[in-house]
Enzyme design. Structure first.
Site, short mmCIF file in Angstrom:
data_model
loop_
_atom_site.label_atom_id
_atom_site.label_comp_id
_atom_site.label_asym_id
_atom_site.label_seq_id
_atom_site.Cartn_x
_atom_site.Cartn_y
_atom_site.Cartn_z
N ASP A 150 0.86 -1.17 0.16
CA ASP A 150 -0.10 -0.16 -0.21
C ASP A 150 0.66 1.41 -0.09
OD1 ASP A 150 0.65 0.02 2.44
OD2 ASP A 150 -0.67 0.03 4.07
N GLY A 169 -10.80 3.55 1.60
CA GLY A 169 -12.16 4.72 2.34
C GLY A 169 -13.09 4.65 2.73
N ASP A 173 -7.52 -7.60 0.60
CA ASP A 173 -7.09 -7.73 1.90
C ASP A 173 -7.26 -7.28 3.13
OD1 ASP A 173 -6.50 -4.37 1.51
OD2 ASP A 173 -5.07 -5.00 3.75
N CYS A 210 -13.42 -28.64 7.91
CA CYS A 210 -12.15 -28.07 7.36
C CYS A 210 -10.40 -29.11 7.44
CB CYS A 210 -11.69 -27.29 8.66
SG CYS A 210 -10.17 -26.13 7.58
N CYS A 221 -7.42 -28.09 6.88
CA CYS A 221 -6.11 -26.93 7.65
C CYS A 221 -5.56 -28.14 8.47
CB CYS A 221 -6.17 -25.67 8.00
SG CYS A 221 -6.45 -25.77 9.88
N CYS A 277 -6.95 -28.08 11.96
CA CYS A 277 -7.87 -28.93 12.11
C CYS A 277 -7.47 -31.03 12.23
CB CYS A 277 -8.98 -28.54 11.37
SG CYS A 277 -9.58 -27.26 11.55
N HIS A 319 -5.37 -22.17 11.02
CA HIS A 319 -6.66 -22.22 10.88
C HIS A 319 -7.26 -20.57 10.17
CE1 HIS A 319 -10.78 -23.42 11.08
NE2 HIS A 319 -10.84 -22.64 11.13
#
Lengths: 371, 371
Positions: free
Chosen positions: A94, A219, A269, A307, A309, A312, A338
């Site tokens: 940014d 914004g 993001d 899940c 991941c 998990c 996670h």
């Protein structure tokens, strides 16, 4: 230079949701995409292999933070941000605009740029739109952002117009600087205009008149109600070119991502998945859970049985609760893995649904699981 | 039950250093070994895969901490400490004795046991020697430790003798309780005796008269000078049976490990590698470095060019310094991986040297690299 390929346009089953690919020399990004935030050159709590596991294709770095610490005087001799952090895939930075609004001390906006004091040590600094681009070129980010003036909510119409005008003037100066430099890094323009539709319209017209390779809506998510944020996004997104990536900055919840992808947004993001993880708030397919809750004391199930991941697949709610209550460092890592896996998997599901021409049905199912 | 196989006895090139294998149902441990400390069921900052990468064969849990949080009322229904933490290889738990000395509030030692208050919430608790064994059986540790009375340094001869006598009486009671329970977990006895050779001698005689499958030397590294610690270890180790594992508790620096392995010690544990990692102090083959040092600001080398750990293979000193200065969570993990890898690699090198019959030469080289 960036190339954006739209794979689907608007189709009946998809509403305005769209599928695409952003091609950069460091890798291709499937859109809609969520970008984990690596504020100072590290996504808090996890490693690059963890990011791979989560399915991250691009991460975000904050120019304001990196400029202050470690500074370009470190990152430049170390070969740029990618080499310094050992992350070799795309990175977006940014411009600092949001941090001047949210974090820096005594930021003073002039026609020339922004004077501010470091939140770390109070030291005085100045960013011009040219300097914001220059720093990002030195960082070597794949997608750079124009310096903008971000307003909070509420703001007066006058304040909002003033910020918009400065944002347009700075966008032109940043763009000219970037063009003159002949840099290979991409530069996106940022639409401002607060919560005023007419001003959003004007900003979109002014910013898209500049030939940026991509456009962001800034914004939003600055304290306004969700419905107002949706209204502004819904109003602004159609004003951006169809053939370039559209990025809504700093957004948002899983519900926000599904809703805004449905309006045709390509990039997101937010610190929410990683920050919430560190606060024990974990996302699941049926809503968020607070892992510190006593009901999980001897709960042998994973956070989310749906899940896949690492967290998990390996750990129970009982153990995660214990780690969190004991403030063990492993807690932050497991929770962050996670939550980011959840976010990036959600984006993959969104893309899959668009690919199949059934995004609207997916969105309906997504929201009905949560109520 | 544990089986200890001595692979080398005393040989000219090895001095008194010895090589062995401790065989347990959950895996075989090569000795001399260092055990990373997983205080509350997690080695701070890293995961079980990181422990694998570092070469950990056995880790340590603290009974005092685990008893207070999450408590056996959580760990028992979750299937024991291994299942709870997803660590399926050997685990040793201490008895709480050291924490009563170092951490608990208002610990009061009586003939019956120890009354203490939790350092977390001030709640009142009581450990008898039987209860210390019972809790460790509930945790399901592979090697349990007898409840002992650990003295600080300095202590009077009277205090030291009193603690020794209590330690012997408690060792007998813990042993009887363990025998009567018919538990498969192993139980080690602990020799005390402070910094008084005659008392160390007496304690070793009394404790080794009990048929424990292994013996530890406690009450060292409690504030005494290093030379005095070496003197006590050197005096006590030969008093322990040759055919059982010998463990010096809570020790120490890399230099300590090499020196004490040379005296015939088989097992070590210490928070130093992980705690120092979190304080930015990193071990290398030529000594310790403080990663926050400004000289590393743009240093593109790994922490230790001779190291093959994940951290050294992927990250520069400059990046590690930046992460540490920014208090990024990744800093603690990368530093901890490096330090534990260093410790466990050092133990592997010690074992290799003993295997080759050249431990004395290894020790000489090790110390000459540091001066």
């Amino acid at each position: 230079m960036l190339e954006f390929e739209r794979l689907t346009g608007e189709r009946p089953g998809n509403g305005r949701a769209r599928l695409g690919k952003i091609k950069t020399p460091r890798g291709t990004i499937d859109t809609p995409i969520f970008m984990p935030v690596g504020t100072v050159g590290s996504v808090k709590g996890i490693s690059k292999e963890d990011l791979d596991h989560c399915g991250a294709q691009i991460i975000l770095g904050n120019t304001y933070h990196l400029y202050l610490r470690p500074g370009t005087e470190v990152i430049e001799p170390m070969g740029g941000l990618h080499k310094f952090t050992a992350w070799d895939r795309p990175m977006l930075t940014d411009s600092g605009g949001f941090q001047f609004f949210s974090l820096a001390k005594l930021a003073r906006f002039t026609d020339e740029g922004v004077k501010f004091q470091s939140h770390i040590d109070g030291s005085r600094h100045f960013f011009s739109p040219e300097k914001a681009v220059q720093i990002q070129m030195t960082l070597g980010s794949d997608i750079m952002m124009s310096l903008d003036w971000c307003m909070g909510h509420p703001a007066t119409q006058d304040q909002t117009r003033q910020a918009l005008e400065k944002t347009t003037a700075w966008a032109k100066r940043g763009f000219d600087f970037w063009q003159a430099a002949g840099a290979k890094n991409n530069l996106f323009g940022i639409v401002q205009g607060g919560m005023v539709k007419a001003l959003r319209h004007r900003s979109a017209q002014e910013i898209t008149a500049i030939d940026f390779p991509g456009f962001a809506i800034g914004g939003l998510s600055v304290g306004e109600p969700t419905d107002l944020m949706y209204e502004m996004a819904d109003h602004t997104l159609p004003l951006l070119p169809q053939d370039k990536p559209r990025y809504i900055m700093g957004v948002g919840t899983p519900e926000n991502l599904v809703t805004l992808a449905g309006m045709g947004c390509d990039m997101f993001d937010c610190v929410m998945p990683s920050r919430n993880a560190r606060n024990g708030k974990l996302f699941t397919s049926t809503g968020a859970v607070n892992i510190s809750n006593a009901r999980y004391k001897t709960d042998g199930r994973p956070i989310d049985e749906a899940c896949s991941c690492y967290t998990c697949r390996n750990y129970t709610r009982a153990y995660l609760r214990h780690l969190y209550k004991s403030r063990e460092l492993l807690s932050y890592r497991l929770n962050t893995i996670h939550n980011l896996y959840y976010y990036l998997d959600l984006m993959a599901k969104i893309r899959h649904a668009i690919h199949k021409g059934r995004f609207e049905a997916f969105k309906h199912d997504f929201f009905s699981q949560r109520t």
